[in-house]
Design a protein around this motif. Structure first.
Motif, mmCIF file in Angstrom:
data_model
loop_
_atom_site.group_PDB
_atom_site.id
_atom_site.type_symbol
_atom_site.label_atom_id
_atom_site.label_comp_id
_atom_site.label_asym_id
_atom_site.label_seq_id
_atom_site.Cartn_x
_atom_site.Cartn_y
_atom_site.Cartn_z
ATOM 1 N N THR A 186 0.809 -1.221 0.000
ATOM 2 C CA THR A 186 0.000 0.000 0.000
ATOM 3 C C THR A 186 0.844 1.273 0.000
ATOM 4 O O THR A 186 0.318 2.346 -0.286
ATOM 5 C CB THR A 186 -0.924 0.041 1.241
ATOM 6 N N ARG A 187 2.133 1.155 0.318
ATOM 7 C CA ARG A 187 2.973 2.339 0.448
ATOM 8 C C ARG A 187 3.736 2.608 -0.850
ATOM 9 O O ARG A 187 4.563 1.791 -1.266
ATOM 10 C CB ARG A 187 3.963 2.168 1.605
ATOM 11 N N PRO A 188 3.510 3.767 -1.480
ATOM 12 C CA PRO A 188 4.237 4.073 -2.716
ATOM 13 C C PRO A 188 5.727 4.286 -2.459
ATOM 14 O O PRO A 188 6.123 4.824 -1.429
ATOM 15 C CB PRO A 188 3.574 5.373 -3.202
ATOM 16 N N PRO B 56 -5.657 3.813 -7.025
ATOM 17 C CA PRO B 56 -6.562 4.448 -6.054
ATOM 18 C C PRO B 56 -6.969 5.850 -6.507
ATOM 19 O O PRO B 56 -6.120 6.664 -6.888
ATOM 20 C CB PRO B 56 -5.727 4.507 -4.768
ATOM 21 N N GLU B 57 -8.254 6.143 -6.495
ATOM 22 C CA GLU B 57 -8.734 7.458 -6.906
ATOM 23 C C GLU B 57 -8.240 8.554 -5.965
ATOM 24 O O GLU B 57 -8.139 9.717 -6.348
ATOM 25 C CB GLU B 57 -10.264 7.468 -6.964
ATOM 26 N N SER B 58 -7.922 8.175 -4.730
ATOM 27 C CA SER B 58 -7.484 9.165 -3.745
ATOM 28 C C SER B 58 -6.010 9.549 -3.914
ATOM 29 O O SER B 58 -5.548 10.499 -3.290
ATOM 30 C CB SER B 58 -7.700 8.629 -2.330
ATOM 31 N N PHE B 59 -5.274 8.805 -4.750
ATOM 32 C CA PHE B 59 -3.847 9.095 -4.895
ATOM 33 C C PHE B 59 -3.649 10.339 -5.733
ATOM 34 O O PHE B 59 -4.093 10.422 -6.882
ATOM 35 C CB PHE B 59 -3.115 7.911 -5.537
ATOM 36 N N ASP B 60 -2.965 11.341 -5.169
ATOM 37 C CA ASP B 60 -2.666 12.608 -5.841
ATOM 38 C C ASP B 60 -1.162 12.643 -6.109
ATOM 39 O O ASP B 60 -0.365 12.800 -5.179
ATOM 40 C CB ASP B 60 -3.095 13.780 -4.956
ATOM 41 N N LEU B 61 -0.769 12.501 -7.362
ATOM 42 C CA LEU B 61 0.645 12.390 -7.707
ATOM 43 C C LEU B 61 1.418 13.643 -7.305
ATOM 44 O O LEU B 61 2.490 13.548 -6.699
ATOM 45 C CB LEU B 61 0.803 12.131 -9.207
ATOM 46 N N TRP C 206 4.373 13.741 -4.487
ATOM 47 C CA TRP C 206 5.749 14.108 -4.826
ATOM 48 C C TRP C 206 6.225 15.285 -3.980
ATOM 49 O O TRP C 206 7.372 15.303 -3.545
ATOM 50 C CB TRP C 206 5.853 14.430 -6.306
ATOM 51 N N GLN C 207 5.359 16.264 -3.756
ATOM 52 C CA GLN C 207 5.758 17.406 -2.948
ATOM 53 C C GLN C 207 6.117 16.962 -1.537
ATOM 54 O O GLN C 207 7.069 17.461 -0.930
ATOM 55 C CB GLN C 207 4.633 18.449 -2.891
ATOM 56 N N GLY C 208 5.362 15.996 -1.007
ATOM 57 C CA GLY C 208 5.687 15.447 0.308
ATOM 58 C C GLY C 208 7.027 14.744 0.307
ATOM 59 O O GLY C 208 7.811 14.877 1.266
ATOM 60 N N GLN C 209 7.329 14.013 -0.771
ATOM 61 C CA GLN C 209 8.617 13.329 -0.883
ATOM 62 C C GLN C 209 9.769 14.330 -0.921
ATOM 63 O O GLN C 209 10.807 14.136 -0.285
ATOM 64 C CB GLN C 209 8.641 12.470 -2.156
ATOM 65 N N VAL C 210 9.583 15.420 -1.684
ATOM 66 C CA VAL C 210 10.627 16.435 -1.790
ATOM 67 C C VAL C 210 10.867 17.101 -0.440
ATOM 68 O O VAL C 210 12.012 17.334 -0.035
ATOM 69 C CB VAL C 210 10.234 17.489 -2.848
ATOM 70 N N THR C 211 9.789 17.392 0.286
ATOM 71 C CA THR C 211 9.910 18.027 1.601
ATOM 72 C C THR C 211 10.664 17.127 2.569
ATOM 73 O O THR C 211 11.561 17.574 3.293
ATOM 74 C CB THR C 211 8.520 18.358 2.168
ATOM 75 N N GLU C 212 10.329 15.835 2.570
ATOM 76 C CA GLU C 212 11.016 14.882 3.446
ATOM 77 C C GLU C 212 12.491 14.751 3.056
ATOM 78 O O GLU C 212 13.370 14.681 3.924
ATOM 79 C CB GLU C 212 10.338 13.512 3.366
ATOM 80 N N PHE C 213 12.759 14.730 1.765
ATOM 81 C CA PHE C 213 14.132 14.591 1.289
ATOM 82 C C PHE C 213 14.984 15.777 1.738
ATOM 83 O O PHE C 213 16.102 15.607 2.229
ATOM 84 C CB PHE C 213 14.127 14.489 -0.228
ATOM 85 N N ARG C 214 14.453 16.968 1.592
ATOM 86 C CA ARG C 214 15.204 18.159 1.990
ATOM 87 C C ARG C 214 15.420 18.196 3.504
ATOM 88 O O ARG C 214 16.471 18.633 3.976
ATOM 89 C CB ARG C 214 14.454 19.411 1.532
ATOM 90 N N ALA C 215 14.433 17.741 4.247
ATOM 91 C CA ALA C 215 14.580 17.730 5.707
ATOM 92 C C ALA C 215 15.683 16.771 6.134
ATOM 93 O O ALA C 215 16.432 17.043 7.078
ATOM 94 C CB ALA C 215 13.251 17.345 6.353
ATOM 95 N N ARG C 216 15.796 15.639 5.422
ATOM 96 C CA ARG C 216 16.851 14.670 5.752
ATOM 97 C C ARG C 216 18.234 15.188 5.367
ATOM 98 O O ARG C 216 19.233 14.852 5.995
ATOM 99 C CB ARG C 216 16.591 13.333 5.032
ATOM 100 N N LEU C 217 18.278 16.020 4.315
ATOM 101 C CA LEU C 217 19.567 16.522 3.850
ATOM 102 C C LEU C 217 20.201 17.497 4.824
ATOM 103 O O LEU C 217 21.396 17.470 5.077
ATOM 104 C CB LEU C 217 19.396 17.214 2.497
ATOM 105 N N VAL C 218 19.386 18.414 5.368
ATOM 106 C CA VAL C 218 19.917 19.476 6.211
ATOM 107 C C VAL C 218 20.166 18.942 7.610
ATOM 108 O O VAL C 218 19.240 18.677 8.368
ATOM 109 C CB VAL C 218 18.952 20.678 6.265
ATOM 110 N N THR C 219 21.452 18.754 7.946
ATOM 111 C CA THR C 219 21.797 18.213 9.263
ATOM 112 C C THR C 219 22.565 19.207 10.114
ATOM 113 O O THR C 219 22.897 18.925 11.250
ATOM 114 C CB THR C 219 22.639 16.932 9.102
ATOM 115 N N GLY C 220 22.931 20.355 9.558
ATOM 116 C CA GLY C 220 23.697 21.330 10.328
ATOM 117 C C GLY C 220 23.782 22.657 9.609
ATOM 118 O O GLY C 220 23.104 22.887 8.595
ATOM 119 N N GLU C 221 24.622 23.523 10.123
ATOM 120 C CA GLU C 221 24.813 24.846 9.552
ATOM 121 C C GLU C 221 26.300 25.171 9.479
ATOM 122 O O GLU C 221 27.115 24.582 10.199
ATOM 123 C CB GLU C 221 24.111 25.915 10.396
#
Length: 311
Positions: A191-193, A214-219, A223-238
């Motif tokens: 069930t998890r893309p 699934p009709e409820s799946f919004d591509l 994708w925007q959620g994936q990009v947000t999660e990816f960027r959050a994982r990338l930034v680990t410091g300053e």
């Protein structure tokens, strides 16, 4: 194929007025001899089309004639999403379909609006590829796209980060990001893309099975959620850095404190010491790292090794 080309030729003349055989051949990607044959076929079908010889000549429809062949087919309606993206459309093998869709849309507009649409097309062009890469070489892209369109379950041999795997997946959609194609798919029975880079698919086989998306799946939302999660994982410091005027032109920062020497001080997010070192080295002597010490030491050590290498 020829019927589609005849319609395209007719719509080109309707939308743009007089065109030479050479111009029509270039637009339709055929020879001028083919254009001559197509014009003869349109004449035989009763289309009020005439041509004039000479430098300023060309083919033209009689004033006031407009074709009613502007309704979109199912595939043309689907191709609307790729209108304005000639590169990706070509990679998917849909160039002719997208062009036919564009011509029909233009033909359905009143003259004033058609002129504005053509004017906008001449003033805005979207190129989704990177400067230093020609995009992915994805031999299985067309097959993946077909599976997405037709909701067909496929088995892929995929080269991941750590190992190669074989999975049967249900592809929900394709995404083009920075010139690279990704397919969002769910493992059969799951069930998890998950996200798969298309050019890492080493082999693809049809299973002969279909699935219901699934009709409820919004591509776009997924994708925007994936990009947000990816960027959050990338930034680990300053890191705190100083940039010369030339360095600031090349490394855009939102907030910076100017100094008396023309340099500015800024705080930037970093993924890791290794990644930050590689990125900042591209600026050469136009950047100085103030903090953290580990990053400053890494850059200094790399600079010493470079100086020794080129001494």
């Amino acid at each position: 194929m020829r019927a589609s080309r005849l319609v395209s030729l007719l719509l080109l003349l309707q939308n743009r007025g007089r065109l030479t055989a050479g111009q029509l051949a270039a637009e339709l990607e055929v020879s001028t001899r083919t254009v001559y044959r197509d014009v003869d076929a349109l004449h035989a079908a009763g289309i009020p089309l005439y041509g004039e010889a000479g430098h300023a000549g060309g083919y033209q429809l009689l004033d006031g004639y407009r074709t009613r062949l502007t309704g979109l087919t199912g595939p043309e309606a689907e191709a609307l999403a790729l209108h304005g993206l000639p590169g990706p459309a070509a990679e998917l093998g849909l160039t002719a379909l997208v062009e036919a869709t564009r011509l029909k849309l233009e033909a359905s507009l009143p003259a004033a609006l058609r002129e504005r649409a053509q004017s906008a097309a001449q003033r805005f062009h979207l190129d989704a590829s990177n400067w230093y890469a020609d995009g992915d070489q994805s031999p299985h892209l067309a097959a993946v796209a077909a599976a997405v369109w037709e909701q067909r379950r496929v088995t892929i041999h995929y080269r991941g980060w750590e190992r190669e795997v074989e999975r049967t997946v249900e592809p929900y959609g394709l995404v083009l990001k920075g010139g690279r194609w990704y397919v969002i798919a769910v493992r059969a029975g799951g069930t998890r893309p998950a996200t798969y880079r298309v050019n890492q698919i080493m082999a693809l086989a049809e299973t002969g099975e279909t699935f219901r998306r699934p009709e409820s799946f919004d591509l776009a939302k997924h994708w925007q959620g994936q990009v947000t999660e990816f960027r959050a994982r990338l930034v680990t410091g300053e890191a705190t850095i100083r940039l010369s005027p030339a360095g600031r032109e090349r490394w855009r920062v939102e907030k910076a404190t100017p100094g008396d020497d023309g340099w500015v001080t800024a705080i930037i997010p970093i993924e890791s010491i290794d990644h930050a070192c590689g990125e900042l080295l591209r600026l050469g002597a136009e950047v100085e790292v103030l903090d953290p010490p580990e990053l400053r030491d890494r850059l200094a050590d790399t600079a010493k090794k470079l100086a020794a290498l080129y001494a």
